[in-house]
Design a protein around this motif. Sequence first.
Motif, mmCIF file in Angstrom:
data_model
loop_
_atom_site.group_PDB
_atom_site.id
_atom_site.type_symbol
_atom_site.label_atom_id
_atom_site.label_comp_id
_atom_site.label_asym_id
_atom_site.label_seq_id
_atom_site.Cartn_x
_atom_site.Cartn_y
_atom_site.Cartn_z
ATOM 1 N N THR A 73 1.004 0.500 -6.090
ATOM 2 C CA THR A 73 1.586 -0.635 -6.802
ATOM 3 C C THR A 73 1.321 -1.929 -6.048
ATOM 4 O O THR A 73 0.983 -2.956 -6.655
ATOM 5 N N ALA A 74 1.459 -1.905 -4.729
ATOM 6 C CA ALA A 74 1.192 -3.106 -3.933
ATOM 7 C C ALA A 74 -0.262 -3.539 -4.083
ATOM 8 O O ALA A 74 -0.558 -4.740 -4.160
ATOM 9 N N LEU A 75 -1.187 -2.578 -4.127
ATOM 10 C CA LEU A 75 -2.595 -2.912 -4.333
ATOM 11 C C LEU A 75 -2.790 -3.587 -5.687
ATOM 12 O O LEU A 75 -3.499 -4.596 -5.792
ATOM 13 N N TYR A 76 -2.153 -3.059 -6.719
ATOM 14 C CA TYR A 76 -2.258 -3.660 -8.053
ATOM 15 C C TYR A 76 -1.721 -5.095 -8.052
ATOM 16 O O TYR A 76 -2.382 -6.015 -8.555
ATOM 17 N N TYR A 77 -0.540 -5.305 -7.475
ATOM 18 C CA TYR A 77 0.044 -6.650 -7.432
ATOM 19 C C TYR A 77 -0.863 -7.598 -6.656
ATOM 20 O O TYR A 77 -1.037 -8.764 -7.035
ATOM 21 N N HIS A 78 -1.424 -7.118 -5.556
ATOM 22 C CA HIS A 78 -2.337 -7.944 -4.760
ATOM 23 C C HIS A 78 -3.562 -8.324 -5.580
ATOM 24 O O HIS A 78 -3.979 -9.496 -5.585
ATOM 25 N N LYS A 81 -2.982 -11.048 -8.041
ATOM 26 C CA LYS A 81 -2.873 -12.384 -7.461
ATOM 27 C C LYS A 81 -4.238 -12.992 -7.168
ATOM 28 O O LYS A 81 -4.394 -14.214 -7.187
ATOM 29 N N VAL A 82 -5.226 -12.148 -6.893
ATOM 30 C CA VAL A 82 -6.537 -12.687 -6.516
ATOM 31 C C VAL A 82 -7.512 -12.715 -7.686
ATOM 32 O O VAL A 82 -8.575 -13.323 -7.573
ATOM 33 N N ASP A 83 -7.165 -12.072 -8.814
ATOM 34 C CA ASP A 83 -8.089 -12.051 -9.949
ATOM 35 C C ASP A 83 -7.320 -11.966 -11.263
ATOM 36 O O ASP A 83 -6.624 -10.967 -11.521
ATOM 37 N N ASP A 84 -7.427 -12.997 -12.083
ATOM 38 C CA ASP A 84 -6.699 -13.032 -13.356
ATOM 39 C C ASP A 84 -7.108 -11.899 -14.279
ATOM 40 O O ASP A 84 -6.329 -11.459 -15.134
ATOM 41 N N GLN A 85 -8.336 -11.427 -14.150
ATOM 42 C CA GLN A 85 -8.817 -10.364 -15.029
ATOM 43 C C GLN A 85 -8.021 -9.078 -14.828
ATOM 44 O O GLN A 85 -7.742 -8.358 -15.777
ATOM 45 N N ASP A 88 -4.677 -8.927 -16.579
ATOM 46 C CA ASP A 88 -4.701 -8.650 -18.014
ATOM 47 C C ASP A 88 -4.412 -7.184 -18.320
ATOM 48 O O ASP A 88 -4.269 -6.815 -19.486
ATOM 49 N N HIS A 89 -4.363 -6.345 -17.291
ATOM 50 C CA HIS A 89 -4.162 -4.906 -17.473
ATOM 51 C C HIS A 89 -2.879 -4.470 -16.786
ATOM 52 O O HIS A 89 -2.435 -5.078 -15.811
ATOM 53 N N THR A 90 -2.286 -3.407 -17.288
ATOM 54 C CA THR A 90 -0.969 -2.993 -16.828
ATOM 55 C C THR A 90 -1.034 -2.105 -15.586
ATOM 56 O O THR A 90 -2.066 -1.503 -15.289
ATOM 57 N N ASP A 133 -14.248 0.734 -12.789
ATOM 58 C CA ASP A 133 -15.023 -0.341 -13.382
ATOM 59 C C ASP A 133 -14.729 -1.547 -12.499
ATOM 60 O O ASP A 133 -13.729 -2.237 -12.681
ATOM 61 N N CYS A 134 -15.586 -1.789 -11.508
ATOM 62 C CA CYS A 134 -15.246 -2.784 -10.492
ATOM 63 C C CYS A 134 -15.152 -4.191 -11.079
ATOM 64 O O CYS A 134 -14.522 -5.069 -10.490
ATOM 65 N N TYR A 135 -15.769 -4.432 -12.242
ATOM 66 C CA TYR A 135 -15.643 -5.748 -12.864
ATOM 67 C C TYR A 135 -14.275 -5.927 -13.496
ATOM 68 O O TYR A 135 -13.789 -7.035 -13.668
ATOM 69 N N LYS A 136 -13.642 -4.815 -13.819
ATOM 70 C CA LYS A 136 -12.305 -4.858 -14.424
ATOM 71 C C LYS A 136 -11.216 -4.890 -13.362
ATOM 72 O O LYS A 136 -10.225 -5.593 -13.476
ATOM 73 N N TRP A 137 -11.411 -4.108 -12.294
ATOM 74 C CA TRP A 137 -10.335 -3.898 -11.324
ATOM 75 C C TRP A 137 -10.610 -4.504 -9.953
ATOM 76 O O TRP A 137 -9.724 -4.573 -9.116
#
Length: 204
Positions: A73-78, A81-85, A88-90, A133-137
């Motif tokens: 979860t911390a990785l997702y929140y981080h 913060k660094v990429d708006d894309q 856009d995902h949950t 998908d590194c462009y997504k995540w």
Amino acid sequence: MQDLDIRAFIPLQEDKGGPLVKIRFSLDTPYLKRNFNLDLIIWNLNEDNLERTERVVRYVLKNFNKLFETGWTALYYHLCKVDDQVADHTLQEFFVEQVDFDSPYYEIQMEFNCEHMEDGQARYCFVVSTTCDCYKWMIAEDNMRVYMNGNIACGFNDNNDDGQMQESLEVCGMFYGMGKMLAKVYEQMERDGFQFAEPFKESR
């Protein structure tokens, strides 16, 4: 995991396959539930540090689900913060889409280096196979490391170097050292009602 013999990792230090044992495990988080093979790896274990290491390993295994949920979860929140894309995902998508349980190498590893815990801190690392998908995540497409200290994540890195956790604490310090950068992440997680695992308590 009461029957896990931590001492059995000592002779594995000399094994060419490394100090690794596979354990059938059950991941149970609000976002992802799955039975899988957990790789447990313990570097530099000996009789002198056995007792301390066993306390840390058993703490992590006892609280595995909440600790993994915290780190991922911390990785997702981080990333949000660094990429708006990414934002856009949950978080649900991040858990379900990113952990690769079909990897031929490993699914999730728990890696410890006993020398990283000589000061009484419970430092360890999740290594997670990813289907990215590194462009997504915006994460590595093969695997990610989540460095932990006690009940919080304190750093992230790709796993291009499989030997990262074999290195000294001095060398690995950069990977454990993102705490200040993650302070706002934890503030947001707390505002969102995230419940953390009990902290590790060093018994003396």
